[in-house]
Design a protein around this motif. Structure first.
Motif, PDB file in Angstrom:
ATOM      1  N   TYR A 111      -2.409  12.221  -0.919  1.00  0.00           N
ATOM      2  CA  TYR A 111      -3.213  11.470  -0.064  1.00  0.00           C
ATOM      3  C   TYR A 111      -3.570  12.527   1.017  1.00  0.00           C
ATOM      4  O   TYR A 111      -2.468  13.370   1.636  1.00  0.00           O
ATOM      5  CB  TYR A 111      -2.543  10.134   0.402  1.00  0.00           C
ATOM      6  CG  TYR A 111      -3.193   9.664   1.464  1.00  0.00           C
ATOM      7  CD1 TYR A 111      -4.307   8.908   1.106  1.00  0.00           C
ATOM      8  CD2 TYR A 111      -3.254   9.645   2.832  1.00  0.00           C
ATOM      9  CE1 TYR A 111      -5.077   8.098   2.087  1.00  0.00           C
ATOM     10  CE2 TYR A 111      -3.656   9.167   3.868  1.00  0.00           C
ATOM     11  CZ  TYR A 111      -4.974   8.103   3.354  1.00  0.00           C
ATOM     12  OH  TYR A 111      -5.628   7.506   4.425  1.00  0.00           O
ATOM     13  N   TRP A 150     -13.408   7.224  -4.177  1.00  0.00           N
ATOM     14  CA  TRP A 150     -12.653   7.521  -3.106  1.00  0.00           C
ATOM     15  C   TRP A 150     -13.107   8.766  -2.366  1.00  0.00           C
ATOM     16  O   TRP A 150     -13.707   9.650  -3.129  1.00  0.00           O
ATOM     17  CB  TRP A 150     -11.421   7.672  -3.467  1.00  0.00           C
ATOM     18  CG  TRP A 150     -10.348   8.350  -2.580  1.00  0.00           C
ATOM     19  CD1 TRP A 150     -10.021   9.535  -2.534  1.00  0.00           C
ATOM     20  CD2 TRP A 150      -9.758   7.898  -1.347  1.00  0.00           C
ATOM     21  NE1 TRP A 150      -9.327   9.825  -1.328  1.00  0.00           N
ATOM     22  CE2 TRP A 150      -9.210   8.631  -0.646  1.00  0.00           C
ATOM     23  CE3 TRP A 150      -9.891   6.685  -0.717  1.00  0.00           C
ATOM     24  CZ2 TRP A 150      -8.461   8.391   0.588  1.00  0.00           C
ATOM     25  CZ3 TRP A 150      -9.336   6.064   0.477  1.00  0.00           C
ATOM     26  CH2 TRP A 150      -8.742   7.092   1.292  1.00  0.00           C
ATOM     27  N   LEU A 202     -11.317   2.582  -4.527  1.00  0.00           N
ATOM     28  CA  LEU A 202     -10.092   2.889  -4.952  1.00  0.00           C
ATOM     29  C   LEU A 202      -9.729   3.914  -5.971  1.00  0.00           C
ATOM     30  O   LEU A 202      -8.771   4.193  -6.253  1.00  0.00           O
ATOM     31  CB  LEU A 202      -9.136   1.638  -4.995  1.00  0.00           C
ATOM     32  CG  LEU A 202      -8.987   0.781  -3.923  1.00  0.00           C
ATOM     33  CD1 LEU A 202      -8.172  -0.687  -4.115  1.00  0.00           C
ATOM     34  CD2 LEU A 202      -7.960   1.486  -2.873  1.00  0.00           C
ATOM     35  N   LYS A 203     -10.867   4.101  -6.568  1.00  0.00           N
ATOM     36  CA  LYS A 203     -10.743   4.891  -7.873  1.00  0.00           C
ATOM     37  C   LYS A 203     -12.053   5.976  -7.676  1.00  0.00           C
ATOM     38  O   LYS A 203     -11.761   6.738  -6.945  1.00  0.00           O
ATOM     39  CB  LYS A 203     -11.196   4.119  -9.043  1.00  0.00           C
ATOM     40  CG  LYS A 203     -10.203   3.043  -9.348  1.00  0.00           C
ATOM     41  CD  LYS A 203     -10.645   1.884 -10.300  1.00  0.00           C
ATOM     42  CE  LYS A 203      -9.488   0.938 -10.467  1.00  0.00           C
ATOM     43  NZ  LYS A 203      -9.710  -0.482 -11.196  1.00  0.00           N
ATOM     44  N   ILE A 260     -11.343  -4.223   0.898  1.00  0.00           N
ATOM     45  CA  ILE A 260     -10.695  -5.239   0.242  1.00  0.00           C
ATOM     46  C   ILE A 260     -11.161  -6.447   0.904  1.00  0.00           C
ATOM     47  O   ILE A 260     -11.392  -7.495   0.170  1.00  0.00           O
ATOM     48  CB  ILE A 260      -9.135  -4.834   0.263  1.00  0.00           C
ATOM     49  CG1 ILE A 260      -8.890  -3.597  -0.433  1.00  0.00           C
ATOM     50  CG2 ILE A 260      -8.443  -6.092  -0.393  1.00  0.00           C
ATOM     51  CD1 ILE A 260      -7.498  -3.128  -0.577  1.00  0.00           C
ATOM     52  N   PRO A 272      -6.596   8.613  -3.673  1.00  0.00           N
ATOM     53  CA  PRO A 272      -6.771   7.422  -2.951  1.00  0.00           C
ATOM     54  C   PRO A 272      -5.434   6.679  -2.599  1.00  0.00           C
ATOM     55  O   PRO A 272      -4.480   6.676  -3.424  1.00  0.00           O
ATOM     56  CB  PRO A 272      -7.729   6.369  -3.707  1.00  0.00           C
ATOM     57  CG  PRO A 272      -7.730   6.926  -5.177  1.00  0.00           C
ATOM     58  CD  PRO A 272      -7.463   8.521  -4.950  1.00  0.00           C
ATOM     59  N   LEU A 274       0.872  -1.327   0.099  1.00  0.00           N
ATOM     60  CA  LEU A 274      -0.024  -0.048   0.094  1.00  0.00           C
ATOM     61  C   LEU A 274       0.786   1.219   0.068  1.00  0.00           C
ATOM     62  O   LEU A 274       1.841   1.272   0.924  1.00  0.00           O
ATOM     63  CB  LEU A 274      -1.042   0.069   1.086  1.00  0.00           C
ATOM     64  CG  LEU A 274      -1.982   1.230   1.478  1.00  0.00           C
ATOM     65  CD1 LEU A 274      -3.201   0.589   2.194  1.00  0.00           C
ATOM     66  CD2 LEU A 274      -1.384   2.073   1.959  1.00  0.00           C
ATOM     67  N   ILE A 328     -10.351   1.224   3.835  1.00  0.00           N
ATOM     68  CA  ILE A 328      -9.981   0.721   2.537  1.00  0.00           C
ATOM     69  C   ILE A 328      -9.527  -0.712   2.946  1.00  0.00           C
ATOM     70  O   ILE A 328      -9.878  -1.612   1.963  1.00  0.00           O
ATOM     71  CB  ILE A 328      -8.670   1.387   1.844  1.00  0.00           C
ATOM     72  CG1 ILE A 328      -9.331   2.573   0.831  1.00  0.00           C
ATOM     73  CG2 ILE A 328      -7.572   0.818   1.299  1.00  0.00           C
ATOM     74  CD1 ILE A 328     -10.281   2.431   0.249  1.00  0.00           C
ATOM     75  N   VAL A 330      -3.316   0.324  -3.797  1.00  0.00           N
ATOM     76  CA  VAL A 330      -2.847  -0.959  -3.092  1.00  0.00           C
ATOM     77  C   VAL A 330      -2.955  -2.050  -4.149  1.00  0.00           C
ATOM     78  O   VAL A 330      -3.523  -2.070  -5.172  1.00  0.00           O
ATOM     79  CB  VAL A 330      -4.320  -1.317  -2.203  1.00  0.00           C
ATOM     80  CG1 VAL A 330      -4.100  -2.409  -1.204  1.00  0.00           C
ATOM     81  CG2 VAL A 330      -4.686   0.108  -1.664  1.00  0.00           C
TER      82      VAL A 330
END
Lengths: 499, 149
Positions: free
Chosen positions: B62, B95, B91-92, B108, B66, B56, B104, B69
């Motif tokens: 940030y 975010w 994640l896209k 996942i 995002p 990550l 996050i 990862v």
């Protein structure tokens, strides 16, 4: 020579990549209409599209003026990110604490006005640490030893990491040279801004130290009227609140989201922006290149609330009733006294007296003379108007109004790219690659899809010169329409700025 | 590189002092924006009993952008491709700066529990997932046993 139709496709649209339609058709169709000869002779349009032959002096002059305007704008944007001691509102400032390499691209004039009018929380100096059990003395002690007007700027911080891949070419294009030039100019502006910021930082720290020393000696403190009084600091930071995005501690007078009533500091708010224009996710189709998609389906989505993801994201700000200092305020931050109701906004009748008081004060203090009195006179009217209104909702689009133009230029760029791809394709076709025959039967009627049709494979019909000609003309018309559309929008934008 | 923002320092402290069960994230000493992540396969999924390695990275902007990862352990999943890239909306485009490393990684983990073969990143895996579900689950289990140790 210049046989690279996609070369303008890097992430920069500074408006100089526009291909004149005349040049396009002239190059492609040639004076005698001998299409074959023209095209097999090489794709020359990309090298001569900005050729001096087509540029008359008036256009050149206009372009120069536009360049100067743009430069002025860039410089203003960067200089507006400098935090100045004198530009303070209710104990906060008009520029953010951390400038993020001076790359922040919100509309600085709009934000400054919003803060001055108390419609957006000012940029308060954040505290790295805070404990609600601190006594007032401990709090003041921590603040005086730790606050800075602005985060320190280290020499390496100003470098931007974007590297233009075109710079390393053997033949550097004109636009690439120009980009390099802009980069150098911008770097100079940033260095100037950083220098000014450092001077302000040093003055701020020195004044804080001197003020404390003079306090002990019971000297009069009129020299430091722009440095917040201890009373003001305690009042502001007593019940500090953590911004849920940057985790820094701020006075509790933060912006509040309208949808879910979450606090957000102005520093985080001005960093939020729309994503780059993109194709809608549902229609994302991995089997097709981006170049094959319709440029008009590019979209730009509004910024959603970071906390509840609702798309009508906006914030309101309620200014503190009992603090009214700095620009349009009733006194300067150094004069704030928590026991004196004159500092507060509670009493309307006081307004007239107040402004007199400040004018008197200005006579004595050359430091404040220039700024405050001028704005103070109309502030009373302003305040009265504002008072009855409920707080207005501020959105990201309001502080970044350029999204529409960005979307349009992304679409235009896309259209140009696909046109270039079409042209490339046409060439290879005429050069007679067997087995690459294309179906162009239905072509030029449908504006949006003609590339796709043209590029679809597997039909045995042979393309004739006249069909190709028709496509190219169609393409040229489309480009010129897009150009025109973009120009109109730019003009409207300019008009709006002028107002 | 400029100094680390308060937010990253606080997040790292909290990750260490109050870890999420089944997830560890440890920053590299020489680059505090780069984390080694170990993620337990959620129980009830074909990834159960597996321990997956991820990397990550927190980019310069940030939390406005995002974190990046990627799975380092090979995994058979319709939304994770051969390079370990993950297809996950948060994640896209979805975010939000209010999300954190912790949330996050939980997302996942949730993606492992409920794959979404209708929005695939690994097309072959997704086809198998839809058309031959039992076999896909079986393969995912085998890969977990083989690689996620």
């Amino acid at each position: 020579m210049g046989n690279v139709p996609g070369k303008e496709s890097n992430g920069n649209n500074n408006g100089n990549g526009s291909m004149s339609t005349a040049a396009f058709t002239r190059e492609f169709l040639g004076g005698d209409g001998n299409l074959n000869g023209q095209i097999t002779g090489g794709l020359r349009y990309s090298s001569s599209r900005k050729g001096k032959n087509f540029e008359d002096p008036v256009v050149r002059q206009r372009r120069k003026e536009r360049e100067i305007q743009k430069n002025k704008y860039r410089n203003k944007q960067i200089m507006n990110l400098v935090v100045k001691i004198n530009e303070n509102v209710d104990g906060g400032y008009l520029a953010p604490y951390d400038c993020y390499k001076y790359e922040l691209d919100y509309e600085t004039d709009i934000v400054r006005d919003l803060i001055i009018n108390r419609e957006l929380s000012p940029f308060f100096i954040p505290l790295q640490d805070f404990n609600e059990n601190w006594t007032n003395d401990e709090l003041i002690n921590y603040i005086l030893n730790n606050i800075k007007l602005h985060e320190n700027i280290k020499p390496g911080d100003l470098e931007d990491n974007f590297e233009d891949p075109n710079e390393h070419r053997l033949h550097v294009s004109a636009s690439s040279l120009k980009r390099k030039q802009i980069k150098i100019q911008k770097m100079k502006m940033k260095e100037n801004a950083a220098e000014l910021q450092n001077t302000e930082n040093i003055k701020f720290l020195k004044d804080i130290k001197n003020k404390e020393r003079d306090n002990d000696n019971n000297n009069d403190n009129d020299k430091y009227l722009q440095i917040p009084s201890n009373d003001l600091l305690i009042k502001l930071y007593k019940d500090s609140e953590e911004c849920p995005i940057c985790f820094l501690f701020y006075p509790k007078y933060l912006n509040i989201t309208t949808c879910c009533s979450q606090p957000i500091c102005s520093e985080c708010f001005v960093q939020m922006k729309r994503l780059e224009p993109h194709f809608p996710h549902d229609e994302e189709d991995n089997t097709r290149d981006d170049e094959d998609k319709d440029p008009n389906s590019l979209i730009s989505e509004v910024v959603k609330c970071p906390f509840c993801a609702i798309s009508s994201f906006g914030i309101t700000y309620t200014p503190p009733k009992d603090i009214r200092v700095g620009i349009y305020g009733k006194c300067l931050p150094g004069e704030y006294d928590s026991n004196d109701s004159n500092n507060s906004d509670n009493d309307d009748d006081d307004n007239d007296n107040e402004s007199n008081e400040i004018t008197e004060l200005d006579m004595e203090d050359p430091f404040t003379k220039k700024k405050i009195p001028a704005v103070n006179n109309n502030s009373n009217n302003n305040n009265k108007e504002k008072k009855d209104k409920s707080p207005s909702i501020i959105t990201i689009d309001q502080i970044r109004p350029d999204w529409e133009q960005k979307l349009l230029s992304a679409r235009t760029k896309m259209a140009r790219r696909s046109a270039a791809a079409t042209a490339m394709h046409a060439t290879s076709l005429l050069q007679g690659h067997s087995g690459h025959n294309h179906n162009t039967n239905q072509c030029p009627n449908n504006n949006n899809n003609n590339n796709n049709n043209f590029r679809s494979r597997g039909d045995s019909n042979r393309t004739s010169g006249s069909q190709l000609e028709a496509i190219l003309i169609e393409e040229a018309v489309r480009l010129s329409l897009l150009d025109e559309e973009e120009r109109k929008l730019r003009e409207r934008e300019k008009e709006r700025r002028r107002k | 590189m400029s100094s680390l923002p308060k937010r990253i320092i606080r997040e790292t402290e909290r990750l260490i002092s109050d870890p999420v069960p089944g997830i560890t994230a440890t920053p590299h000493e020489e680059n505090l924006r780069y984390f080694d992540v170990l993620l337990d396969g959620p129980s009830g999924s074909p990834y159960e009993n597996g321990v997956f390695k991820l990397e990550l990275f927190l980019p310069d902007d940030y939390p406005m952008a995002p974190p990046m990862v990627r799975f380092l352990t090979k995994i058979y999943h319709p939304n994770i491709d051969r390079l370990g890239r993950i297809c996950l909306d948060v994640l896209k485009n979805n975010w939000s700066p209010a999300l954190q490393i912790r949330t996050i990684l939980l997302s996942i983990q949730a993606l492992l529990s409920s794959p979404n073969p209708d929005d695939p990143l690994a097309n072959e895996v997704a086809d198998e997932w839809k058309n031959n579900h039992d076999k896909a689950i079986q393969t995912a289990r085998e890969w977990t046993a083989q690689y996620a140790k």
